[in-house]
Scaffold this motif. Structure first.
Motif, PDB file in Angstrom:
ATOM      1  N   LEU B  61       0.896  -1.455  -0.256  1.00 22.09           N
ATOM      2  CA  LEU B  61       0.034   0.012  -0.363  1.00 22.09           C
ATOM      3  C   LEU B  61       0.958   0.951   0.029  1.00 22.09           C
ATOM      4  N   MET B  62       0.410   2.157  -0.635  1.00 20.73           N
ATOM      5  CA  MET B  62       1.359   3.210  -0.915  1.00 20.73           C
ATOM      6  C   MET B  62       0.506   4.550  -0.955  1.00 20.73           C
ATOM      7  N   ALA B  63       0.021   5.617  -0.019  1.00 22.45           N
ATOM      8  CA  ALA B  63      -0.529   6.725   0.367  1.00 22.45           C
ATOM      9  C   ALA B  63       0.264   7.945  -0.595  1.00 22.45           C
ATOM     10  N   SER B  64      -0.856   8.690  -1.347  1.00 23.51           N
ATOM     11  CA  SER B  64      -0.164  10.144  -1.297  1.00 23.51           C
ATOM     12  C   SER B  64      -1.170  11.361  -1.122  1.00 23.51           C
ATOM     13  N   LEU B  65      -0.757  12.659  -1.313  1.00 20.14           N
ATOM     14  CA  LEU B  65      -1.959  13.300  -0.501  1.00 20.14           C
ATOM     15  C   LEU B  65      -1.154  14.516  -2.142  1.00 20.14           C
ATOM     16  N   ASP B  66      -2.126  14.753  -2.943  1.00 19.29           N
ATOM     17  CA  ASP B  66      -2.407  16.555  -3.654  1.00 19.29           C
ATOM     18  C   ASP B  66      -3.259  17.612  -2.293  1.00 19.29           C
ATOM     19  N   THR B  67      -2.661  18.305  -1.847  1.00 23.57           N
ATOM     20  CA  THR B  67      -3.757  19.244  -1.253  1.00 23.57           C
ATOM     21  C   THR B  67      -4.165  20.069  -2.137  1.00 23.57           C
ATOM     22  N   LYS B  68      -3.310  20.624  -2.881  1.00 28.79           N
ATOM     23  CA  LYS B  68      -3.546  21.606  -3.955  1.00 28.79           C
ATOM     24  C   LYS B  68      -5.563  20.953  -4.707  1.00 28.79           C
ATOM     25  N   ALA B  69      -5.223  20.038  -4.960  1.00 30.57           N
ATOM     26  CA  ALA B  69      -6.339  19.540  -6.002  1.00 30.57           C
ATOM     27  C   ALA B  69      -6.883  18.676  -4.732  1.00 30.57           C
ATOM     28  N   ARG B  70      -6.518  18.323  -3.251  1.00 33.66           N
ATOM     29  CA  ARG B  70      -7.525  18.349  -2.314  1.00 33.66           C
ATOM     30  C   ARG B  70      -8.079  16.844  -3.000  1.00 33.66           C
ATOM     31  N   LEU B  71      -6.792  16.509  -2.631  1.00 34.78           N
ATOM     32  CA  LEU B  71      -7.086  14.514  -3.544  1.00 34.78           C
ATOM     33  C   LEU B  71      -5.824  13.679  -3.367  1.00 34.78           C
ATOM     34  N   SER B  72      -6.142  12.654  -2.555  1.00 33.63           N
ATOM     35  CA  SER B  72      -5.228  11.495  -1.557  1.00 33.63           C
ATOM     36  C   SER B  72      -5.930  10.116  -2.526  1.00 33.63           C
ATOM     37  N   THR B  73      -4.561   9.034  -2.508  1.00 31.78           N
ATOM     38  CA  THR B  73      -4.923   8.597  -3.805  1.00 31.78           C
ATOM     39  C   THR B  73      -4.139   7.023  -2.637  1.00 31.78           C
ATOM     40  N   LEU B  74      -4.926   5.486  -2.224  1.00 31.19           N
ATOM     41  CA  LEU B  74      -4.470   4.642  -1.996  1.00 31.19           C
ATOM     42  C   LEU B  74      -3.851   4.210  -2.752  1.00 31.19           C
ATOM     43  N   HIS B  75      -2.717   4.039  -3.490  1.00 23.80           N
ATOM     44  CA  HIS B  75      -2.831   2.300  -4.605  1.00 23.80           C
ATOM     45  C   HIS B  75      -2.560   1.549  -4.368  1.00 23.80           C
ATOM     46  N   ILE B  76      -2.700   0.175  -4.533  1.00 24.36           N
ATOM     47  CA  ILE B  76      -2.718  -1.531  -4.203  1.00 24.36           C
ATOM     48  C   ILE B  76      -1.709  -2.109  -5.013  1.00 24.36           C
ATOM     49  N   THR B  77      -0.283  -2.236  -4.769  1.00 28.12           N
ATOM     50  CA  THR B  77       0.554  -3.139  -5.465  1.00 28.12           C
ATOM     51  C   THR B  77       0.576  -4.543  -5.515  1.00 28.12           C
ATOM     52  N   ALA B  78      -0.343  -5.417  -6.779  1.00 26.62           N
ATOM     53  CA  ALA B  78       0.012  -6.802  -6.741  1.00 26.62           C
ATOM     54  C   ALA B  78      -0.786  -7.399  -5.059  1.00 26.62           C
ATOM     55  N   ALA B  79      -1.982  -7.050  -5.843  1.00 25.92           N
ATOM     56  CA  ALA B  79      -2.589  -6.911  -4.787  1.00 25.92           C
ATOM     57  C   ALA B  79      -2.827  -9.131  -4.376  1.00 25.92           C
ATOM     58  N   VAL B  80      -3.004  -8.919  -2.659  1.00 26.65           N
ATOM     59  CA  VAL B  80      -3.047 -10.760  -2.223  1.00 26.65           C
ATOM     60  C   VAL B  80      -4.360 -10.673  -1.570  1.00 26.65           C
ATOM     61  N   HIS B  81      -4.942 -11.367  -1.474  1.00 33.60           N
ATOM     62  CA  HIS B  81      -5.959 -11.886  -0.450  1.00 33.60           C
ATOM     63  C   HIS B  81      -6.096 -10.722   0.606  1.00 33.60           C
ATOM     64  N   ASP B  82      -5.339 -11.317   1.031  1.00 28.45           N
ATOM     65  CA  ASP B  82      -5.136 -10.528   2.772  1.00 28.45           C
ATOM     66  C   ASP B  82      -5.204  -9.150   3.018  1.00 28.45           C
ATOM     67  N   LEU B  83      -5.387  -8.249   1.544  1.00 28.01           N
ATOM     68  CA  LEU B  83      -6.149  -6.994   1.658  1.00 28.01           C
ATOM     69  C   LEU B  83      -7.442  -6.959   1.582  1.00 28.01           C
ATOM     70  N   SER B  84      -8.194  -7.527   1.524  1.00 34.70           N
ATOM     71  CA  SER B  84      -9.498  -7.825   1.360  1.00 34.70           C
ATOM     72  C   SER B  84      -9.943  -7.383   2.844  1.00 34.70           C
TER      73      SER B  84
END
Lengths: 113, 111
Positions: B61-84
């Protein structure tokens, strides 16, 4: 204690009754928050305490809801004349200082029948 | 009043795939949070993002923040079942110390 403790874990009450929900925060945490989470939804802010005083109670839905924290530690959320719409999981969280490092309790599941 | 919106609300992924969850908020916020919630459990803190451009990573999991766009993202890489689980973002109103939550993204990772 090691974590935020909420009691009871489950509470079933009849419509119109009064209920109290208790939150015991992590020792030394000055900030305490109450949220309500309905099934399938995100937590809804109710009230936030800094020490003994309510710093923001704008989320309390109406005057049937009241919360206290008389000694700046344990907090009690009080609901009068319960309604079926009050059924939800009530979550408590605490933090060492306001705005950082929130730890949530396991919640109290309130069912009004 | 600060409003927080997440999308998608439901996400079904295959194991090994990548995906991004988006979190928009309506007014200036000082802090952005990501939490994980398993069924019947309480919320587990994942990330706290404090400034524009902040990026934090933990495992897949990787999270980022863009305060100018008022946007945050949570990126999931190579998902596994335990992330459910259900993932919530939350934002703190400017000069305020509580949080406002989004509706959550219910993630299911299939084999």
């Amino acid at each position: 204690g090691a974590g935020v403790s909420q009691t009871p874990s489950n509470k079933v009450t009849e419509k119109g009754k009064y209920v109290e929900l208790r939150c015991d925060p992590i020792s030394g945490h000055t900030a305490l928050y109450w949220y309500r989470q309905s099934l399938g939804q995100g937590p809804e802010f109710l009230i936030y305490f800094q020490g003994t005083g309510a710093a923001d109670d704008s989320g309390l839905p109406n005057d049937r809801f009241f919360a206290v924290r008389p000694e700046g530690s344990v907090s009690t959320l009080k609901i009068q004349r319960t309604e079926r719409g009050d059924s939800a999981v009530y979550l408590c969280a605490s933090s060492l200082t306001s705005g950082y490092g929130y730890t949530f309790g396991s919640g109290t599941r309130l069912t009004v029948v | 009043e600060l409003k927080v919106e997440q999308n998608p609300l439901f996400l079904s992924m295959q194991e090994g795939k990548n995906y991004t969850i988006y979190c928009n908020y309506s007014t200036t916020s000082d802090r952005l949070y990501w939490y994980r919630q398993d069924p019947g459990k309480s919320l587990e803190s994942l990330f706290v993002l404090l400034s524009n451009g902040a990026v934090k990573q933990e495992g897949r999991l990787m999270a980022s923040l863009d305060t100018k766009a008022r946007l945050s993202t949570l990126h999931i890489t190579a998902a596994v079942h335990d992330l459910s689980a259900t993932y919530f973002c939350a934002a703190s109103p400017h000069n305020n110390n509580d949080m406002r939550f989004g509706a959550g993204t219910r993630l299911t990772v299939k084999p």
